[in-house]
Design an enzyme around this catalytic site. Structure first.
Site, short mmCIF file in Angstrom:
data_model
loop_
_atom_site.label_atom_id
_atom_site.label_comp_id
_atom_site.label_asym_id
_atom_site.label_seq_id
_atom_site.Cartn_x
_atom_site.Cartn_y
_atom_site.Cartn_z
N LYS A 1 36.29 37.74 53.29
CA LYS A 1 36.17 36.35 52.88
C LYS A 1 37.21 36.00 51.81
CE LYS A 1 34.52 32.21 52.15
NZ LYS A 1 33.14 31.95 51.76
N PRO B 1 25.92 30.75 44.19
CA PRO B 1 27.34 30.54 43.90
C PRO B 1 28.02 31.61 43.08
CG PRO B 1 26.01 29.23 42.42
CD PRO B 1 25.05 29.89 43.37
#
Length: 433
Positions: free
Chosen positions: A167, A68
């Site tokens: 992204k 993450p």
């Protein structure tokens, strides 16, 4: 096993979380042998061989990280894969930003491509997500058969790091689209139009992007729709996108507004809810004042529920290494005391977290009680964690006091004070999160 073409490959996979679990499962279904590493996971998917030491992933010719944050990705590549050698290919699939990816590619021990994904958990389960791949053409082609087992399309965006740029830019659009849908629903409601009737019009209009269609239930029935992408994740990505734009000298005012609303959603304890909950954040903003613009007073129970949600959100942000989300919950004059007696400001704590000095592997924070007095709330409980501090792995067992103060329309953490439990264990508090 041999690598190349459609042959099975031994693959190391770090990060068996919400997205990583179905992705690893799809690798196994495609015939690959998978070594799975995730200290926070008790059970691996069927067919994935668990490894407790990240260094074991170096035994595979290819490894993948679905982690993450930048700190845990750096720790894996520079530490766990240190002995893998330059022929080892590591695919960074977590959204950690182009700078980190380029840094690891230029000075790391292994070859790097970045391949962050687009799509929800449900799409990951059927290998219907897509990926944007940055890297040298030969490395991208080497990674493509492995990526094809988990994704429906692989877009080569250019040199290493450009996959991460794509992204961030795409998630900025999704953040704006989410806010646009939410504001459209609020306008419809204010005009007396049934939200479901409006959504049918929206879905079939020129603005009816595929996202609008598959997020319908999340906007109209959020309590039963489940979580595809949490607010905290989109907030993290949008903050990174804004930082990228600022460094490039671009003005992105709509994205700044969307980020501010996501900050409010996180501060309201909605960080782990689906990103469609931006609608809830906007509704709370509307309810925070009466018709004359005066603040509406919350009940004690409502404040306590809010504070408990904020405690969950700030510990989740620390665990993910998502300092922007933590900072959004914190007062600028935060005093953050550690159990060894050292004290950090918000800025000095940021430096330590973002440099990887502090890496949090597990956090448990049972709450004993919440005491609310006016614009101050005290949270009394415990904090148990496994962390790496300055390169040393430690287990913490503390009593904990957190102090929250009301600022404008939200609450901010202004002080945190842990005290080491004398027996190194729980003091008897058994309040669930």
């Amino acid at each position: 096993m041999t690598e190349g073409g459609g042959d099975a490959v031994l693959i190391g996979f770090a990060g068996i979380g919400r997205m990583g679990r179905p992705m690893a499962r799809n690798l196994v279904a495609a015939g690959h042998a998978v070594l799975g590493h995730d200290p926070a996971v008790d059970e691996m998917p069927d067919g994935v061989t668990p490894v407790t030491d990240a260094a074991a992933l170096a035994e595979a010719p290819i490894s993948i990280s679905m982690l993450p944050d930048a700190a845990s990705t750096r720790e894996l590549v520079r530490g766990g894969l240190a002995a893998a050698g330059p022929d080892h290919l590591h695919i960074v699939m977590g959204t950690v930003g182009p700078e980190v990816v380029r840094e690891l590619a230029e000075g790391g021990p292994v070859a790097i491509v970045d391949a962050p994904v687009s799509g929800s958990v449900s799409l990951a389960e059927t290998a219907a997500i897509t990926t944007m791949v940055g890297g040298a053409p030969d490395l991208v082609e080497r990674a493509r058969p492995v990526l094809a087992a988990m994704t429906s399309a692989q877009f080569h965006t250019g040199p290493v790091g450009t996959g991460s740029v794509a992204k961030l830019a795409m998630n900025a659009v999704l953040g704006l689209l989410s806010q646009g849908v939410a504001e459209g629903l609020l306008i419809a409601e204010c005009g007396g139009l049934d939200p479901a009737a409006f959504y049918e019009v929206l879905r079939n209009s020129a603005a009816g992007a595929p996202y609008v269609g598959y997020k319908e239930k999340a906007f109209l029935e959020p309590d039963v729709a489940g979580v595809a992408a949490p607010v905290s994740l989109i907030r993290k990505d949008l903050a990174m996108a804004l930082e990228l734009a600022r460094r490039g000298g671009a003005g992105v005012p709509a994205s700044e507004v969307a980020l501010a609303v996501l900050d409010e959603a996180v501060a309201a304890g909605l960080g782990e809810q689906d990103m469609a909950r931006v609608l809830s954040a906007l509704r709370m903003r509307a309810r925070s004042t009466d018709g004359g613009g005066r603040p509406v007073t919350e009940s004690g129970a409502e404040v306590e529920a809010t504070i408990r949600g904020l405690e969950d959100a700030r510990y989740d942000a620390v665990l993910r290494g998502d300092f922007p989300a933590f900072a959004a919950l914190s007062h600028p004059r935060l005093t953050y005391t550690h159990s060894n007696g050292s004290v950090d400001t918000l800025d000095s704590y940021r430096e330590k977290v973002e440099s990887g000095f502090y890496v949090y592997h597990r956090i448990d924070h049972p709450i004993d009680r919440v005491v609310v007095e006016g614009d101050t709330a005290l949270v009394i409980g415990e904090m148990h964690a496994d962390i790496t501090a300055g390169g040393t792995r430690k287990t913490l067992a503390n009593r904990a006091l957190a102090v929250w103060v009301r600022v404008d329309e939200g609450w901010r953490l202004i002080a945190y004070q842990p005290t080491v439990l004398p027996d190194g264990g729980r003091s008897g508090v058994r309040v669930s999160r």
